[in-house]
Design a protein around this motif. Structure first.
Motif, mmCIF file in Angstrom:
data_model
loop_
_atom_site.group_PDB
_atom_site.id
_atom_site.type_symbol
_atom_site.label_atom_id
_atom_site.label_comp_id
_atom_site.label_asym_id
_atom_site.label_seq_id
_atom_site.Cartn_x
_atom_site.Cartn_y
_atom_site.Cartn_z
ATOM 1 N N VAL A 1 3.518 -8.558 -10.443
ATOM 2 C CA VAL A 1 3.749 -7.007 -10.438
ATOM 3 C C VAL A 1 4.134 -6.684 -8.967
ATOM 4 O O VAL A 1 4.943 -5.966 -8.859
ATOM 5 C CB VAL A 1 2.698 -6.283 -10.850
ATOM 6 N N GLN A 2 3.661 -7.247 -7.832
ATOM 7 C CA GLN A 2 3.858 -6.971 -6.749
ATOM 8 C C GLN A 2 4.798 -8.040 -5.955
ATOM 9 O O GLN A 2 4.878 -7.644 -4.868
ATOM 10 C CB GLN A 2 2.414 -6.805 -5.924
ATOM 11 N N GLY A 3 5.012 -8.962 -6.723
ATOM 12 C CA GLY A 3 6.222 -9.676 -6.155
ATOM 13 C C GLY A 3 5.889 -10.872 -5.088
ATOM 14 O O GLY A 3 6.944 -11.041 -4.410
ATOM 15 N N GLU A 4 4.715 -11.273 -4.958
ATOM 16 C CA GLU A 4 4.414 -12.349 -4.271
ATOM 17 C C GLU A 4 4.638 -13.545 -4.829
ATOM 18 O O GLU A 4 3.782 -14.280 -5.003
ATOM 19 C CB GLU A 4 3.058 -12.133 -3.727
ATOM 20 N N GLU A 5 5.959 -13.919 -5.311
ATOM 21 C CA GLU A 5 6.180 -14.987 -5.951
ATOM 22 C C GLU A 5 6.055 -16.255 -5.100
ATOM 23 O O GLU A 5 6.222 -17.403 -5.665
ATOM 24 C CB GLU A 5 7.576 -14.884 -6.523
ATOM 25 N N GLU A 6 6.066 -16.268 -3.817
ATOM 26 C CA GLU A 6 5.868 -17.769 -3.041
ATOM 27 C C GLU A 6 4.504 -17.980 -3.031
ATOM 28 O O GLU A 6 4.140 -19.070 -2.538
ATOM 29 C CB GLU A 6 6.473 -17.331 -1.568
ATOM 30 N N GLY A 7 3.524 -16.963 -3.350
ATOM 31 C CA GLY A 7 2.170 -17.479 -3.351
ATOM 32 C C GLY A 7 1.416 -16.202 -2.891
ATOM 33 O O GLY A 7 1.692 -15.360 -2.131
ATOM 34 N N VAL A 8 0.347 -16.177 -3.419
ATOM 35 C CA VAL A 8 -0.842 -15.260 -3.163
ATOM 36 C C VAL A 8 -1.792 -15.742 -2.104
ATOM 37 O O VAL A 8 -2.353 -16.686 -2.273
ATOM 38 C CB VAL A 8 -1.612 -14.642 -4.614
ATOM 39 N N VAL B 1 -4.951 0.065 -7.847
ATOM 40 C CA VAL B 1 -5.432 -0.361 -6.661
ATOM 41 C C VAL B 1 -4.022 -0.605 -6.002
ATOM 42 O O VAL B 1 -3.642 -0.405 -4.778
ATOM 43 C CB VAL B 1 -6.228 -1.987 -6.988
ATOM 44 N N GLY B 2 -3.010 -1.225 -6.786
ATOM 45 C CA GLY B 2 -1.573 -1.637 -6.027
ATOM 46 C C GLY B 2 -1.216 -0.258 -5.317
ATOM 47 O O GLY B 2 -0.494 -0.495 -4.541
ATOM 48 N N LYS B 3 -1.092 0.694 -6.119
ATOM 49 C CA LYS B 3 -0.660 1.961 -5.789
ATOM 50 C C LYS B 3 -1.650 2.607 -4.264
ATOM 51 O O LYS B 3 -0.583 2.793 -3.241
ATOM 52 C CB LYS B 3 -1.054 3.092 -6.796
ATOM 53 N N GLU B 4 -2.642 2.405 -4.346
ATOM 54 C CA GLU B 4 -3.423 2.443 -3.232
ATOM 55 C C GLU B 4 -3.136 1.665 -1.945
ATOM 56 O O GLU B 4 -3.093 2.175 -0.724
ATOM 57 C CB GLU B 4 -4.852 2.492 -3.126
ATOM 58 N N ILE B 5 -2.878 0.243 -2.054
ATOM 59 C CA ILE B 5 -2.505 -0.356 -0.889
ATOM 60 C C ILE B 5 -0.890 -0.385 -0.631
ATOM 61 O O ILE B 5 -0.505 -1.131 0.155
ATOM 62 C CB ILE B 5 -2.796 -1.714 -1.243
ATOM 63 N N GLY B 6 -0.196 0.373 -1.547
ATOM 64 C CA GLY B 6 1.283 0.410 -1.215
ATOM 65 C C GLY B 6 1.976 -0.703 -1.743
ATOM 66 O O GLY B 6 3.189 -1.138 -1.172
ATOM 67 N N GLY B 7 1.422 -1.425 -2.730
ATOM 68 C CA GLY B 7 2.198 -2.533 -3.558
ATOM 69 C C GLY B 7 3.004 -1.956 -4.584
ATOM 70 O O GLY B 7 3.795 -2.132 -5.448
#
Length: 143
Positions: free
Chosen positions: A53-60, A137-143
Motif C-alpha cells: 500500500v505504501q509502495g516499499e516494494e524493494e523492502g520494508v 496510521v499510514g495517513k498520520e505518517i504521510g504514507g
C-alpha cells in the motif's frame, strides 16, 4: 518393580504461586500460542501494508516498521500492545516470521512478504478487520 519417583508437591505449588504472584520473573508463561500467532500475523499484515500500500516494494526496513509501530501506539494502543511485548523484541518477531517463511530478507535489515505463501490480502489473517487502522496510521505518517 521400582517405586515411582516421589514428587515434591509443595515445591510445585510454590513454583505455581511464584508464577502467579511474580509473572515478571517467568516470561516463559506470558504468551500462549494464540497470542503468539496474533503478534506474528499482525506484524505480517503491517509488513504487507507498507510493502504493497505504501509502495516499499524493494523492502520494508526495521526503521519503516519502528516508525509505523510508533504511530500505531497513538492510533490504536490495543493493536500495538498485541504486537509489541516487553519480553519479545521486534527482532524476535521478525526472526519468527523468517523461520516460518512468511517473510524473506532481501538485504540487511529489509524484508518482503514471501509471495509464495502470501499472494494477496486474502491470504492474510486480520487484514479486513485492521485495514482501517493501518490506513489511519499510514495517513498520520504521510504514507
Amino acid at each position: 518393580m521400582g517405586k515411582p519417583p516421589e514428587r515434591d508437591v509443595s515445591r510445585i505449588i510454590e513454583y505455581i504461586r511464584d508464577c502467579v504472584e511474580h509473572p515478571e520473573d517467568h516470561p516463559e508463561h506470558w504468551e500462549d500460542w494464540l497470542r503468539a500467532g496474533r503478534r506474528r500475523f499482525l506484524l505480517l499484515n503491517i509488513i504487507y501494508y507498507i510493502q504493497h500500500v505504501q509502495g516499499e516494494e524493494e523492502g520494508v526496513t526495521k526503521e519503516d516498521l519502528e516508525r509505523f509501530l510508533g504511530e500505531l501506539y497513538y492510533v490504536n494502543r490495543e493493536m500495538f500492545s498485541n504486537i509489541i511485548k516487553p519480553w519479545k523484541s521486534l527482532d524476535d518477531t521478525l526472526k519468527e516470521l523468517l523461520e516460518q517463511r512468511l517473510i524473506v530478507q532481501v538485504s540487511e535489515g529489509a524484508y518482503l512478504v514471501n509471495e509464495e505463501r502470501i499472494r494477496d490480502e486474502k491470504d492474510l489473517i486480520y487484514w479486513e478487520g485492521i485495514l482501517k487502522t493501518l490506513d489511519e496510521v499510514g495517513k498520520e505518517i504521510g504514507g
